[in-house]
Design a protein around this motif. Structure first.
Motif, mmCIF file in Angstrom:
data_model
loop_
_atom_site.group_PDB
_atom_site.id
_atom_site.type_symbol
_atom_site.label_atom_id
_atom_site.label_comp_id
_atom_site.label_asym_id
_atom_site.label_seq_id
_atom_site.Cartn_x
_atom_site.Cartn_y
_atom_site.Cartn_z
ATOM 1 N N UNK A 242 0.827 -1.210 0.000
ATOM 2 C CA UNK A 242 0.000 0.000 0.000
ATOM 3 C C UNK A 242 0.859 1.256 0.000
ATOM 4 N N UNK A 243 2.013 1.199 0.671
ATOM 5 C CA UNK A 243 2.888 2.372 0.707
ATOM 6 C C UNK A 243 3.616 2.574 -0.610
ATOM 7 N N UNK A 244 3.680 1.537 -1.447
ATOM 8 C CA UNK A 244 4.317 1.659 -2.752
ATOM 9 C C UNK A 244 5.815 1.458 -2.719
ATOM 10 N N UNK A 245 6.358 0.983 -1.620
ATOM 11 C CA UNK A 245 7.798 0.755 -1.488
ATOM 12 C C UNK A 245 8.110 -0.668 -1.914
ATOM 13 N N UNK A 246 8.686 -0.805 -3.106
ATOM 14 C CA UNK A 246 8.904 -2.143 -3.654
ATOM 15 C C UNK A 246 9.943 -2.932 -2.863
ATOM 16 N N UNK A 247 11.020 -2.274 -2.419
ATOM 17 C CA UNK A 247 12.061 -2.996 -1.689
ATOM 18 C C UNK A 247 11.531 -3.488 -0.334
ATOM 19 N N UNK A 248 10.752 -2.638 0.335
ATOM 20 C CA UNK A 248 10.185 -3.048 1.619
ATOM 21 C C UNK A 248 9.164 -4.161 1.420
ATOM 22 N N UNK A 249 8.389 -4.068 0.341
ATOM 23 C CA UNK A 249 7.385 -5.083 0.074
ATOM 24 C C UNK A 249 8.033 -6.424 -0.236
ATOM 25 N N UNK A 250 9.100 -6.409 -1.029
ATOM 26 C CA UNK A 250 9.755 -7.679 -1.361
ATOM 27 C C UNK A 250 10.443 -8.265 -0.132
ATOM 28 N N UNK A 251 11.003 -7.397 0.729
ATOM 29 C CA UNK A 251 11.621 -7.893 1.961
ATOM 30 C C UNK A 251 10.568 -8.501 2.885
ATOM 31 N N UNK A 252 9.415 -7.852 2.983
ATOM 32 C CA UNK A 252 8.339 -8.377 3.817
ATOM 33 C C UNK A 252 7.810 -9.694 3.257
ATOM 34 N N UNK A 253 7.766 -9.790 1.924
ATOM 35 C CA UNK A 253 7.311 -11.030 1.296
ATOM 36 C C UNK A 253 8.297 -12.164 1.563
ATOM 37 N N UNK A 254 9.580 -11.849 1.493
ATOM 38 C CA UNK A 254 10.603 -12.862 1.788
ATOM 39 C C UNK A 254 10.483 -13.359 3.224
ATOM 40 N N UNK A 255 10.105 -12.472 4.143
ATOM 41 C CA UNK A 255 9.931 -12.872 5.538
ATOM 42 C C UNK A 255 8.641 -13.667 5.736
ATOM 43 N N UNK A 256 7.628 -13.366 4.926
ATOM 44 C CA UNK A 256 6.328 -14.016 5.096
ATOM 45 C C UNK A 256 6.299 -15.422 4.497
ATOM 46 N N UNK A 257 7.108 -15.670 3.476
ATOM 47 C CA UNK A 257 7.075 -16.971 2.804
ATOM 48 C C UNK A 257 7.352 -18.143 3.746
ATOM 49 N N UNK A 258 8.441 -18.114 4.544
ATOM 50 C CA UNK A 258 8.659 -19.254 5.435
ATOM 51 C C UNK A 258 7.575 -19.395 6.501
ATOM 52 N N UNK A 259 6.982 -18.289 6.919
ATOM 53 C CA UNK A 259 5.901 -18.376 7.910
ATOM 54 C C UNK A 259 4.686 -19.090 7.325
ATOM 55 N N UNK A 260 4.352 -18.764 6.078
ATOM 56 C CA UNK A 260 3.234 -19.435 5.424
ATOM 57 C C UNK A 260 3.500 -20.930 5.293
ATOM 58 N N UNK A 261 4.708 -21.269 4.863
ATOM 59 C CA UNK A 261 5.044 -22.684 4.689
ATOM 60 C C UNK A 261 5.084 -23.416 6.030
ATOM 61 N N UNK A 262 5.505 -22.730 7.074
ATOM 62 C CA UNK A 262 5.501 -23.333 8.401
ATOM 63 C C UNK A 262 4.067 -23.617 8.833
ATOM 64 N N UNK A 263 3.165 -22.706 8.490
ATOM 65 C CA UNK A 263 1.758 -22.935 8.788
ATOM 66 C C UNK A 263 1.219 -24.167 8.079
ATOM 67 N N UNK A 264 1.734 -24.421 6.873
ATOM 68 C CA UNK A 264 1.310 -25.608 6.129
ATOM 69 C C UNK A 264 1.827 -26.865 6.825
ATOM 70 N N UNK A 265 3.095 -26.865 7.208
ATOM 71 C CA UNK A 265 3.663 -28.074 7.815
ATOM 72 C C UNK A 265 3.054 -28.341 9.183
ATOM 73 N N UNK A 266 2.636 -27.297 9.884
ATOM 74 C CA UNK A 266 2.031 -27.476 11.199
ATOM 75 C C UNK A 266 0.540 -27.769 11.123
ATOM 76 N N UNK A 267 -0.029 -27.716 9.918
ATOM 77 C CA UNK A 267 -1.423 -28.074 9.760
ATOM 78 C C UNK A 267 -2.406 -26.946 10.005
ATOM 79 N N UNK A 268 -1.927 -25.726 10.052
ATOM 80 C CA UNK A 268 -2.816 -24.585 10.269
ATOM 81 C C UNK A 268 -3.462 -24.156 8.954
#
Length: 87
Positions: free
Chosen positions: A40-66
């Motif tokens: 929403x802020x339009x900052x591509x570098x911050x958005x890609x960094x946040x996405x890189x941080x969110x990816x393992x969390x999403x996958x961890x949620x998959x492995x834990x069955x959430x």
């Protein structure tokens, strides 16, 4: 109501598992919210960094069955497309 010892134990286990899963789901949502705010802020570098941080969390949620695997994949795909679209 639980009558047998086994069903009473199962009820106790479900309470513990529910609290753990709720915390995991909340943590995943927090990471996704950070990506949304960066987009929403339009900052591509911050958005890609946040996405890189969110990816393992999403996958961890998959492995834990959430989360289901396809749900996580869909969220990742849509978020990455939105991050990529930032000019």
């Amino acid at each position: 109501m639980a009558n047998t010892p086994q069903s009473k134990k199962r009820a106790r286990q479900m309470l513990n598992r529910t609290t753990v899963n709720k915390a995991r789901r909340s943590r995943i949502r927090t990471f996704l919210r950070k990506v949304e705010e960066a987009i929403a802020s339009g900052d591509k570098s911050a958005a890609s960094a946040a996405l890189q941080a969110a990816q393992p969390e999403l996958m961890r949620g998959v492995t834990k069955g959430v989360l289901h695997k396809n749900t996580a994949a869909r969220k990742m795909s849509r978020l990455s497309a939105r991050v990529k679209a930032i000019a």
